[in-house]
Enzyme design. Structure first.
Site, mmCIF file in Angstrom:
data_model
loop_
_atom_site.group_PDB
_atom_site.id
_atom_site.type_symbol
_atom_site.label_atom_id
_atom_site.label_comp_id
_atom_site.label_asym_id
_atom_site.label_seq_id
_atom_site.Cartn_x
_atom_site.Cartn_y
_atom_site.Cartn_z
ATOM 1 N N THR A 75 -60.667 37.539 16.736
ATOM 2 C CA THR A 75 -60.610 37.375 18.187
ATOM 3 C C THR A 75 -60.080 35.990 18.539
ATOM 4 O OG1 THR A 75 -61.807 37.743 20.258
ATOM 5 C CG2 THR A 75 -63.069 36.701 18.491
ATOM 6 N N LYS A 131 -55.745 35.247 16.810
ATOM 7 C CA LYS A 131 -55.012 36.504 16.629
ATOM 8 C C LYS A 131 -53.559 36.317 16.171
ATOM 9 C CE LYS A 131 -57.580 39.523 19.743
ATOM 10 N NZ LYS A 131 -57.441 40.504 20.826
ATOM 11 N N ASP A 148 -55.679 47.567 19.238
ATOM 12 C CA ASP A 148 -55.865 47.644 20.694
ATOM 13 C C ASP A 148 -55.012 48.754 21.323
ATOM 14 O OD1 ASP A 148 -57.809 45.745 21.064
ATOM 15 O OD2 ASP A 148 -56.422 44.115 21.523
ATOM 16 N N ALA A 156 -53.567 41.374 25.907
ATOM 17 C CA ALA A 156 -53.947 42.788 26.008
ATOM 18 C C ALA A 156 -52.800 43.595 26.583
ATOM 19 C CB ALA A 156 -55.190 42.923 26.874
ATOM 20 N N ARG A 169 -48.942 37.372 37.676
ATOM 21 C CA ARG A 169 -48.941 36.096 38.399
ATOM 22 C C ARG A 169 -47.799 35.212 37.910
ATOM 23 N NH1 ARG A 169 -54.273 32.580 37.685
ATOM 24 N NH2 ARG A 169 -53.511 32.660 35.547
HETATM 25 P P1 NAP Z 1 -54.885 36.656 28.364
HETATM 26 O O1 NAP Z 1 -53.930 36.817 27.252
HETATM 27 O O2 NAP Z 1 -55.474 35.341 28.653
HETATM 28 O O3 NAP Z 1 -54.154 37.189 29.715
HETATM 29 C C1 NAP Z 1 -54.797 37.105 30.962
HETATM 30 C C2 NAP Z 1 -53.989 37.846 32.025
HETATM 31 O O4 NAP Z 1 -54.730 37.806 33.249
HETATM 32 C C3 NAP Z 1 -52.629 37.213 32.313
HETATM 33 O O5 NAP Z 1 -51.745 38.196 32.736
HETATM 34 C C4 NAP Z 1 -52.985 36.257 33.468
HETATM 35 O O6 NAP Z 1 -51.884 35.934 34.285
HETATM 36 C C5 NAP Z 1 -53.946 37.121 34.247
HETATM 37 N N1 NAP Z 1 -54.852 36.360 35.096
HETATM 38 C C6 NAP Z 1 -55.908 35.606 34.706
HETATM 39 N N2 NAP Z 1 -56.506 35.055 35.781
HETATM 40 C C7 NAP Z 1 -55.811 35.465 36.862
HETATM 41 C C8 NAP Z 1 -55.922 35.229 38.264
HETATM 42 N N3 NAP Z 1 -56.894 34.450 38.763
HETATM 43 N N4 NAP Z 1 -55.039 35.799 39.099
HETATM 44 C C9 NAP Z 1 -54.064 36.587 38.610
HETATM 45 N N5 NAP Z 1 -53.882 36.857 37.299
HETATM 46 C C10 NAP Z 1 -54.748 36.298 36.437
HETATM 47 O O7 NAP Z 1 -56.130 37.638 28.190
HETATM 48 P P2 NAP Z 1 -56.152 39.089 27.488
HETATM 49 O O8 NAP Z 1 -56.585 38.943 26.089
HETATM 50 O O9 NAP Z 1 -54.859 39.777 27.789
HETATM 51 O O10 NAP Z 1 -57.363 39.807 28.265
HETATM 52 C C11 NAP Z 1 -57.224 40.196 29.621
HETATM 53 C C12 NAP Z 1 -58.416 41.061 30.047
HETATM 54 O O11 NAP Z 1 -58.432 42.267 29.283
HETATM 55 C C13 NAP Z 1 -59.791 40.393 29.817
HETATM 56 O O12 NAP Z 1 -60.629 40.752 30.884
HETATM 57 C C14 NAP Z 1 -60.272 41.025 28.531
HETATM 58 O O13 NAP Z 1 -61.666 41.029 28.421
HETATM 59 C C15 NAP Z 1 -59.729 42.437 28.704
HETATM 60 N N6 NAP Z 1 -59.570 43.139 27.421
HETATM 61 C C16 NAP Z 1 -60.294 44.281 27.256
HETATM 62 C C17 NAP Z 1 -60.160 44.984 26.078
HETATM 63 C C18 NAP Z 1 -60.963 46.227 25.888
HETATM 64 O O14 NAP Z 1 -61.056 46.708 24.757
HETATM 65 N N7 NAP Z 1 -61.523 46.801 26.941
HETATM 66 C C19 NAP Z 1 -59.283 44.539 25.057
HETATM 67 C C20 NAP Z 1 -58.560 43.368 25.285
HETATM 68 C C21 NAP Z 1 -58.716 42.668 26.478
HETATM 69 P P3 NAP Z 1 -50.912 34.683 33.889
HETATM 70 O O15 NAP Z 1 -49.985 35.200 32.833
HETATM 71 O O16 NAP Z 1 -50.239 34.340 35.149
HETATM 72 O O17 NAP Z 1 -51.824 33.591 33.381
#
Ligand code: NAP
Length: 263
Positions: free
Chosen positions: A58, A62, A99, A128, A148
């Site tokens: 994690t 990764k 994933d 993700a 964003r």
């Molecule tokens: P990440 O790589 O940090 O990406 C975060 C994403 O959210 C980016 O697109 C970011 O936009 C956007 N974001 C964050 N804060 C924001 C805000 N205030 N306004 C608008 N956009 C915002 O994280 P990730 O690993 O992809 O994870 C994203 C989500 O998916 C998390 O909630 C995580 O827990 C969930 N997830 C769930 C699973 C599951 O198995 N259910 C698996 C993986 C992830 P920017 O590019 O502009 O920063």
């Protein structure tokens, strides 16, 4: 088995995998390993040398673990990140990313859709989202992406500007709308950024955010008649896909689901 990260104590994977171990009466355990970013390669090699049968990976490791792998799956090549390491028996290891498989299995289970040629709006373009985009492209979906930071969206599909109005327009013609951002994670208020008015009976709304309760966005989408899919299924099925590779045994999904709920 176990998970490496920095930090890693928040991980839900031990509850899920140890529930599977108990259900199958295996003499195994799934542990958490907080590993400092400077020590990733040494730690991974050391754990496998000591007989560890599989690792999840994690944040923030990764990408870094890919350099330790003797081979990687197509999913890792496409996504650029590995969340699962499988020892190959010769001192090497294979990297996989489960994933994408987890995302699709959860969708097929909760809201089966013919994705070939289907319009999909994906919100977000982080780690993700790369897995979701790989999964959806593999099923032939036409992907539109709003994020964003717009440059990141352009790498994953046809860009939709990150305004509520543009996202509502794109969502109106989409069979599936997926939130891959962390919006909605720690609040009981519907994030103002996410499209809602255009979601209805012909839409599947899928929120990757995992919480014990459905997210406010999903609750509101369901009230408008949309079929909804929450993040729990993806979490379960990405873990099950890893467990299958480590053990060669079919994972006990009900036990793993109960293990997740117990957290
Ligand atoms: P990440 O790589 O940090 O990406 C975060 C994403 O959210 C980016 O697109 C970011 O936009 C956007 N974001 C964050 N804060 C924001 C805000 N205030 N306004 C608008 N956009 C915002 O994280 P990730 O690993 O992809 O994870 C994203 C989500 O998916 C998390 O909630 C995580 O827990 C969930 N997830 C769930 C699973 C599951 O198995 N259910 C698996 C993986 C992830 P920017 O590019 O502009 O920063």
């Amino acid at each position: 088995m176990g998970v490496i990260g920095w930090p890693v104590n928040h991980s839900l994977s031990p509850s899920m995998h140890n529930a599977a171990v108990r259900a199958l009466d295996l003499d195994w355990a799934y542990l958490t390993f907080p590993i400092h970013p400077d020590r990733v390669a040494d730690a991974v090699r050391g754990l496998f040398a000591a007989g560890c049968s599989g690792l999840n990976v994690t944040i923030p490791h990764k990408q870094a673990v890919i350099d330790c792998c003797s081979s990687v799956s197509l999913a890792v090549e496409a996504i650029g990140a590995a969340n699962t390491l499988i020892p190959d028996g010769d001192g090497g290891m294979t990297g996989d990313n489960t994933d994408a498989e987890g995302f699709l299995r959860a969708l097929d289970e909760a809201a089966p859709l013919d994705l070939d040629g289907a319009e999909v709006l994906m919100i977000g373009a982080g780690g993700a989202a790369r897995a979701v985009a790989f999964a959806l492209r593999g099923r032939g979906a036409h992907l539109r992406v709003a994020n964003r930071t717009e440059e990141k969206a352009a790498a994953l599909g046809e860009v939709v500007p990150f305004t509520r109005r543009d996202m509502e327009d794109a969502a109106a013609s989409a069979a599936l709308v997926v939130n891959t951002t962390s919006l909605g994670m720690g609040s009981d208020v519907i994030p103002a950024e996410l499209p809602l008015d255009s979601l209805g009976a012909s839409t599947v709304a899928y929120d990757l955010v995992y919480r014990s309760e459905p997210t406010p966005w999903l609750v509101a989408a369901a009230l408008q008649g949309a079929l909804v899919v929450d993040g729990a299924g993806m979490l379960l099925h990405q873990g099950a896909a890893a467990f299958r590779q480590w053990t060669g045994v079919e994972p006990p999904l009900d036990a793993m689901r109960a293990g997740l709920r117990s957290r």
